[in-house]
Structure formats: C-alpha cells, structure tokens
Design a protein around this motif. Structure first.
Motif, PDB file in Angstrom:
ATOM      1  N   LYS A 119     -30.683 -15.053  55.886  1.00 34.62           N
ATOM      2  CA  LYS A 119     -29.550 -16.265  56.459  1.00 34.62           C
ATOM      3  C   LYS A 119     -28.333 -15.528  57.224  1.00 34.62           C
ATOM      4  N   SER A 120     -27.844 -16.384  58.194  1.00 32.25           N
ATOM      5  CA  SER A 120     -26.671 -15.899  58.786  1.00 32.25           C
ATOM      6  C   SER A 120     -25.407 -16.822  58.438  1.00 32.25           C
ATOM      7  N   SER A 121     -24.471 -16.404  58.113  1.00 31.34           N
ATOM      8  CA  SER A 121     -23.006 -17.116  57.857  1.00 31.34           C
ATOM      9  C   SER A 121     -22.752 -18.020  59.052  1.00 31.34           C
ATOM     10  N   THR A 122     -22.297 -19.409  58.598  1.00 28.88           N
ATOM     11  CA  THR A 122     -21.342 -20.185  59.432  1.00 28.88           C
ATOM     12  C   THR A 122     -20.090 -19.674  59.536  1.00 28.88           C
ATOM     13  N   CYS A 123     -19.240 -20.265  60.520  1.00 27.82           N
ATOM     14  CA  CYS A 123     -17.819 -19.828  60.508  1.00 27.82           C
ATOM     15  C   CYS A 123     -17.076 -19.998  59.336  1.00 27.82           C
ATOM     16  N   LEU A 124     -17.610 -21.468  58.513  1.00 31.72           N
ATOM     17  CA  LEU A 124     -16.931 -21.615  57.603  1.00 31.72           C
ATOM     18  C   LEU A 124     -17.055 -20.711  56.234  1.00 31.72           C
ATOM     19  N   GLU A 125     -18.233 -20.391  56.319  1.00 28.31           N
ATOM     20  CA  GLU A 125     -18.737 -19.358  54.957  1.00 28.31           C
ATOM     21  C   GLU A 125     -18.054 -18.192  55.528  1.00 28.31           C
ATOM     22  N   LYS A 126     -18.007 -17.641  56.554  1.00 26.84           N
ATOM     23  CA  LYS A 126     -17.076 -16.351  57.147  1.00 26.84           C
ATOM     24  C   LYS A 126     -15.779 -16.251  56.546  1.00 26.84           C
ATOM     25  N   TRP A 127     -15.222 -17.548  56.602  1.00 27.06           N
ATOM     26  CA  TRP A 127     -13.600 -17.773  56.454  1.00 27.06           C
ATOM     27  C   TRP A 127     -13.832 -17.654  54.648  1.00 27.06           C
ATOM     28  N   LEU A 128     -14.610 -18.409  54.265  1.00 32.68           N
ATOM     29  CA  LEU A 128     -14.755 -18.352  52.804  1.00 32.68           C
ATOM     30  C   LEU A 128     -14.758 -16.919  51.943  1.00 32.68           C
ATOM     31  N   TYR A 129     -15.626 -16.229  52.656  1.00 28.96           N
ATOM     32  CA  TYR A 129     -15.756 -14.702  51.994  1.00 28.96           C
ATOM     33  C   TYR A 129     -14.592 -14.014  52.367  1.00 28.96           C
ATOM     34  N   GLU A 130     -13.908 -14.051  53.480  1.00 25.41           N
ATOM     35  CA  GLU A 130     -12.624 -13.321  53.856  1.00 25.41           C
ATOM     36  C   GLU A 130     -11.601 -13.637  52.927  1.00 25.41           C
ATOM     37  N   ALA A 131     -11.548 -15.013  52.539  1.00 21.42           N
ATOM     38  CA  ALA A 131     -10.500 -15.638  51.619  1.00 21.42           C
ATOM     39  C   ALA A 131     -10.729 -14.764  50.276  1.00 21.42           C
ATOM     40  N   LEU A 149     -11.458 -11.174  44.393  1.00 19.36           N
ATOM     41  CA  LEU A 149     -12.392 -11.930  43.355  1.00 19.36           C
ATOM     42  C   LEU A 149     -13.646 -11.114  43.529  1.00 19.36           C
ATOM     43  N   ASN A 150     -14.325 -11.064  42.105  1.00 22.71           N
ATOM     44  CA  ASN A 150     -15.692 -10.539  42.233  1.00 22.71           C
ATOM     45  C   ASN A 150     -16.673 -11.664  42.507  1.00 22.71           C
ATOM     46  N   LEU A 158     -20.793 -17.092  44.809  1.00 25.41           N
ATOM     47  CA  LEU A 158     -20.721 -17.386  43.106  1.00 25.41           C
ATOM     48  C   LEU A 158     -19.703 -16.412  42.874  1.00 25.41           C
ATOM     49  N   LEU A 159     -18.658 -17.060  42.155  1.00 22.22           N
ATOM     50  CA  LEU A 159     -17.686 -16.191  41.293  1.00 22.22           C
ATOM     51  C   LEU A 159     -18.251 -15.737  39.905  1.00 22.22           C
ATOM     52  N   ILE A 160     -18.725 -14.543  39.937  1.00 29.15           N
ATOM     53  CA  ILE A 160     -19.369 -14.104  38.718  1.00 29.15           C
ATOM     54  C   ILE A 160     -18.776 -14.087  37.520  1.00 29.15           C
ATOM     55  N   ASP A 161     -17.478 -13.735  37.367  1.00 24.42           N
ATOM     56  CA  ASP A 161     -16.864 -13.705  36.357  1.00 24.42           C
ATOM     57  C   ASP A 161     -16.415 -15.131  35.822  1.00 24.42           C
ATOM     58  N   PHE A 162     -16.149 -16.291  36.332  1.00 28.65           N
ATOM     59  CA  PHE A 162     -16.269 -17.681  35.958  1.00 28.65           C
ATOM     60  C   PHE A 162     -17.303 -18.634  36.185  1.00 28.65           C
ATOM     61  N   ASN A 163     -18.433 -18.267  36.491  1.00 25.64           N
ATOM     62  CA  ASN A 163     -19.591 -19.079  36.787  1.00 25.64           C
ATOM     63  C   ASN A 163     -19.141 -20.319  37.773  1.00 25.64           C
ATOM     64  N   ILE A 164     -18.273 -20.079  38.761  1.00 23.23           N
ATOM     65  CA  ILE A 164     -17.927 -20.989  39.749  1.00 23.23           C
ATOM     66  C   ILE A 164     -18.636 -20.918  41.099  1.00 23.23           C
ATOM     67  N   ILE A 172      -8.845 -21.805  45.144  1.00 24.22           N
ATOM     68  CA  ILE A 172      -9.445 -20.920  44.359  1.00 24.22           C
ATOM     69  C   ILE A 172      -8.760 -20.505  43.027  1.00 24.22           C
ATOM     70  N   ASN A 173      -7.563 -19.850  43.331  1.00 20.96           N
ATOM     71  CA  ASN A 173      -6.787 -19.486  42.377  1.00 20.96           C
ATOM     72  C   ASN A 173      -6.488 -20.606  41.292  1.00 20.96           C
ATOM     73  N   GLU A 174      -6.155 -21.696  41.832  1.00 15.35           N
ATOM     74  CA  GLU A 174      -5.915 -22.905  41.139  1.00 15.35           C
ATOM     75  C   GLU A 174      -6.889 -23.432  40.301  1.00 15.35           C
ATOM     76  N   ILE A 175      -8.061 -23.226  40.746  1.00  8.93           N
ATOM     77  CA  ILE A 175      -9.400 -23.880  40.198  1.00  8.93           C
ATOM     78  C   ILE A 175      -9.598 -22.939  38.857  1.00  8.93           C
ATOM     79  N   ILE A 176      -9.412 -21.439  39.123  1.00 11.35           N
ATOM     80  CA  ILE A 176      -9.603 -20.670  38.062  1.00 11.35           C
ATOM     81  C   ILE A 176      -8.696 -20.782  36.878  1.00 11.35           C
TER      82      ILE A 176
END
Length: 196
Positions: A70-82, A88-89, A104-110, A163-167
């Motif tokens: 699968k190729s990433s959308t621009c929103l997904e690319k922004w998410l990965y950069e963030a 974050l792992n 998937l944030l592995i350490d937090f199951n998010i 994301i930091n707030e959610i964690i």
C-alpha cells in the motif's frame, strides 16, 4: 465422447443433480451441524470463522502483505512524520485481525487513523463498529479528520500535541478536553464511550 446429444444432456443433468443435493458438514470450531454452501466450507458462521486461529493467521498474513504494497496518502505521511518527530515507537500498516491499522503505537496499544472526509463520511458507521471490535481486543483508537489537518505545516504540530496528550490521558485515566481535534474510542479496559 457421447453417442448423441440426448446421451450427453442426460449425463450432464445427472451430474448436476448430484451437485444440487444439499451437503451438511460439522463446524470445526463449535461442532454443530450446518448446511454447506460450498464443499470446502469449514465453519457454520462468521463468528466461528474468526475463532479459527489458522484462518486468522492466514488472513493476517495476507493483510500484512497487502499493507506492505500500500502507498501512503499525504495525511498518512504527515502522521508518520509527526510520530517520528515525537520519537514514539510505532509501526505502519499493522494487520490486527480483519483490519489494517494506519499506525500502531506499540508501547501504548493506541491505533491512530487519519480519515479523509470524502471516504470516511460515507463509512462512519463501519469505522465505529471497527473501533468497538478493536476496543474489545484492548486497543484505543484515535481518529483525526482531514478537516483539521489542512496542511503539513499545521498538521504535524496538531498531531504531535494531540498524540502526547492522548498518551498522558491514557496513563492518567483522564478525559480529553471538549473541542479536541480528534475522536477517541478508548479500549474496553478503560471506557466504552466515544469522546468527541
């Protein structure tokens, strides 16, 4: 092969009659008897199908292969950069049961999803059902809309802060403030409510 058309049609009709005889089978999971739609059918229901570990394993592998391609959308690319900026792992495109999580944030199951309004406006009920199923498996799902993430310059800080707030909220047991730029569906261990 046949001496006449009459003989050929008779033979074909006989073999079709044999195929029409309803087959019954025993479910490999619950053991109940059921009418098979196909000769290879192993389960009486979808519920039993998803309880079969070998089926789930095969399905997860095929979804993982699909996710790799699968190729990433621009929103997904922004998410990965963030996520990389937040250090974050995380893993991209993770197959979880019948679903593929964008991140998937592995350490937090998010699980973090970024939804384009055009596609997800039509599929909001499916997304809600998916979030409930994943919550029962112990995952918290967070959804961001493209209506908030309008440009890369705006998106990365919003994603990092949120994301930091959610964690922090997940670790402390708190609630997101009203007007948050995301929707959270907490895992079943915590809450069974969807906060907007």
């Amino acid at each position: 092969m046949f001496c006449s058309d009459e003989c050929r049609l008779f033979t074909l009709n006989e073999s079709n009659r044999e195929r029409r005889i309803p087959r019954t089978g025993n479910c490999e999971i619950c053991g109940s008897s059921f009418r098979q739609k196909r000769a290879t059918q192993k389960w009486c229901s979808r519920e039993c199908m998803w309880k079969d570990a070998s089926y789930v394993d095969r399905r997860s592998k095929s979804l993982a292969k699909l996710a790799e391609d699968k190729s990433s959308t621009c929103l997904e690319k922004w998410l990965y950069e963030a996520l990389e900026e937040c250090q974050l792992n995380f893993r991209k495109y993770v197959a979880i049961g019948a679903f593929i999580a964008v991140a998937l944030l592995i350490d937090f199951n998010i699980i973090i999803e970024v939804d384009g309004a055009y596609w997800h406006r039509k599929h909001a009920s499916k997304d809600g059902l998916r979030d409930m199923i994943l919550a029962k498996k112990g995952f918290t799902t967070v959804r961001f809309s493209d209506e908030i993430l309008k440009s890369k310059k705006l998106a990365i800080p919003i994603l990092c802060d949120s994301i930091n707030e959610i964690i922090r909220l997940q670790l402390s047991g708190g609630h997101p403030p009203s007007g948050s730029p995301y929707r959270v569906f907490w895992s079943s261990e915590r809450f069974r409510r969807n906060f907007d």
